[in-house]
Write an enzyme that holds these catalytic residues in place. Structure first.
Site, mmCIF file in Angstrom:
data_model
loop_
_atom_site.group_PDB
_atom_site.id
_atom_site.type_symbol
_atom_site.label_atom_id
_atom_site.label_comp_id
_atom_site.label_asym_id
_atom_site.label_seq_id
_atom_site.Cartn_x
_atom_site.Cartn_y
_atom_site.Cartn_z
ATOM 1 N N ARG A 265 0.894 -1.038 0.134
ATOM 2 C CA ARG A 265 0.052 0.011 0.017
ATOM 3 C C ARG A 265 0.731 1.238 -0.077
ATOM 4 O O ARG A 265 0.418 2.226 -0.420
ATOM 5 C CB ARG A 265 -0.940 -0.056 1.163
ATOM 6 C CG ARG A 265 -1.934 -1.145 1.101
ATOM 7 C CD ARG A 265 -3.084 -1.112 1.965
ATOM 8 N NE ARG A 265 -4.195 -1.900 2.004
ATOM 9 C CZ ARG A 265 -5.190 -2.052 2.687
ATOM 10 N NH1 ARG A 265 -5.355 -1.388 3.907
ATOM 11 N NH2 ARG A 265 -6.031 -3.041 2.527
ATOM 12 N N ASP B 241 -14.452 11.847 11.024
ATOM 13 C CA ASP B 241 -13.503 10.586 10.525
ATOM 14 C C ASP B 241 -12.028 11.076 10.366
ATOM 15 O O ASP B 241 -11.949 12.479 10.390
ATOM 16 C CB ASP B 241 -13.897 10.049 8.864
ATOM 17 C CG ASP B 241 -13.346 8.684 8.889
ATOM 18 O OD1 ASP B 241 -14.020 7.809 9.048
ATOM 19 O OD2 ASP B 241 -12.306 8.482 8.470
HETATM 20 C C1 LIG Z 1 -14.837 0.487 8.336
HETATM 21 S S1 LIG Z 1 -15.263 2.079 8.451
HETATM 22 C C2 LIG Z 1 -16.535 2.203 9.368
HETATM 23 C C3 LIG Z 1 -17.676 3.141 9.031
HETATM 24 C C4 LIG Z 1 -18.979 3.215 9.552
HETATM 25 N N1 LIG Z 1 -19.013 3.416 10.870
HETATM 26 C C5 LIG Z 1 -19.857 1.854 9.327
HETATM 27 O O1 LIG Z 1 -19.876 0.949 10.453
HETATM 28 O O2 LIG Z 1 -20.026 1.567 8.560
HETATM 29 C C6 LIG Z 1 -13.996 2.663 9.738
HETATM 30 C C7 LIG Z 1 -13.540 4.206 9.585
HETATM 31 O O3 LIG Z 1 -12.809 4.496 10.940
HETATM 32 C C8 LIG Z 1 -12.119 5.468 10.352
HETATM 33 N N2 LIG Z 1 -10.810 5.685 11.307
HETATM 34 C C9 LIG Z 1 -9.774 4.905 11.684
HETATM 35 N N3 LIG Z 1 -9.015 5.450 12.213
HETATM 36 C C10 LIG Z 1 -9.564 6.466 12.988
HETATM 37 C C11 LIG Z 1 -9.088 7.678 13.946
HETATM 38 N N4 LIG Z 1 -8.160 7.487 14.832
HETATM 39 N N5 LIG Z 1 -10.086 8.752 14.126
HETATM 40 C C12 LIG Z 1 -11.242 8.734 13.432
HETATM 41 N N6 LIG Z 1 -11.449 7.842 12.430
HETATM 42 C C13 LIG Z 1 -10.745 6.818 12.217
HETATM 43 C C14 LIG Z 1 -11.703 5.217 9.132
HETATM 44 O O4 LIG Z 1 -11.029 6.109 8.333
HETATM 45 C C15 LIG Z 1 -12.888 4.662 8.392
HETATM 46 O O5 LIG Z 1 -13.453 5.636 7.720
#
Ligand SMILES: C[S@@+](CC[C@H](N)C(=O)[O-])C[C@H]1O[C@@H](n2cnc3c(N)ncnc32)[C@H](O)[C@@H]1O
Length: 289
Positions: A41, A150
């Site tokens: 990546r 996010d």
């Molecule tokens: C798999 S998605 C989940 C989206 C939604 N909550 C759902 O369940 O459909 C996880 C999200 O968490 C965000 N994320 C990861 N680490 C994070 C952090 N330290 N602070 C804020 N967001 C974060 C990622 O960018 C991603 O968009």
């Protein structure tokens, strides 16, 4: 050291440095067996920056004038943003049928409702919540805000745009598509303006409480499918932040594969008819494990 394809291998030491750096910034744990995933990546980043190996990339992330922007790009490359509308229907049913009537009663005097979608990705979760609030017919004329946050600015830009294709709608009942979206092109819909009026988005790193100031005290927090990417200390930091933010008696809804076992004793587990949810006790109480 370049190999056949001209791409450098990531050494074990480079992996450790990059993994710890990413973890320190956003709490995302890149497992030991994911060196090759990380390498794959990040290769495009080395190419884009004209760097010959991952040590040079690590130094770039630490010291270059552009390091902040590059760190965001690296996090982008390493995070998963999978999401869609009306994900986890049993929980949404519990939210609609059991929590919303409670909230209507609790907040009847202020007529104010705040929901935080923490780790909202491209916005489907926040808009889904707003559609359920609208469907309930309970909050017309109220001061309603569903705030999505996010760490990724790219997904937040998509969320603000509010336009989606068939994959985002794969679990959306047809009547909801008809009611809450307008067609803007072949296979492309946009969330209707009355739903968008209740939804806002902001940048926030869940590992950095200092950047949470713009998030007002929520009655309900959806933090679904985010904790799974963190290790225990990072999960505990997020849960402490959510606990501090929530109003007393407010609810926390996690993803279906997540729970608070061995993570936090601060929240009460509440058995609703359709699902289990967590609640911050009314008058403090609880305590960290
Ligand atoms: C798999 S998605 C989940 C989206 C939604 N909550 C759902 O369940 O459909 C996880 C999200 O968490 C965000 N994320 C990861 N680490 C994070 C952090 N330290 N602070 C804020 N967001 C974060 C990622 O960018 C991603 O968009």
């Amino acid at each position: 050291m370049p190999f056949d394809t001209g791409r450098p291998e990531m050494t074990a030491e480079e992996f450790r440095l990059l993994r710890d750096f990413v973890y320190g910034h956003c709490g995302i744990l890149v497992r030991d067996d994911m060196k090759y995933v990380m390498q794959r990546r990040l290769w495009p980043r080395l190419e884009a920056l004209g760097l010959t190996d991952f040590s040079a990339y690590y130094r770039y992330l630490r010291f270059d004038a552009q390091r902040r922007a590059e760190l965001e790009t690296a996090i982008e490359a390493l995070t998963t943003h999978e999401t869609y509308f009306f994900r986890e229907p049993r929980q949404l049913k519990a939210f609609s049928e059991e929590l919303l009537p409670q909230l209507e009663r609790r907040n009847a005097r202020t007529k104010r409702l705040r929901v935080w979608s923490a780790g909202c990705s491209s916005g489907e979760e926040a808009y889904t919540v707003a559609m359920l609030l609208k469907d309930s017919g309970r909050f017309e004329g109220w001061d309603v805000e569903v705030h999505g946050t996010d760490i990724s600015r790219r997904v937040l830009a998509a969320a603000r745009q509010g336009e989606y294709g068939p994959s985002a709608l794969r679990a959306t009942p047809p009547d909801k598509v008809a009611r809450y979206f307008v067609h803007v092109g072949p296979n492309r819909v946009r969330v209707r303006d009355d739903i968008r009026a209740w939804v806002s988005f902001g940048h926030h790193n869940l590992q950095d409480p200092d950047t949470a100031l713009h998030i007002s005290r929520p009655d309900v927090v959806f933090c679904r499918n985010v904790l799974i990417y963190f290790d225990t200390p990072a999960r505990q930091r997020v849960l402490r932040l959510i606990y501090d933010k929530l109003v007393p008696g407010g609810h926390l809804l996690l993803g279906h594969s997540e729970n608070l076992i061995n993570l936090s004793a601060d929240f009460e587990l509440v058995h609703l008819r359709s699902d289990l949810v967590y609640r911050k006790p009314e008058l403090g109480g609880g305590g960290s494990p």
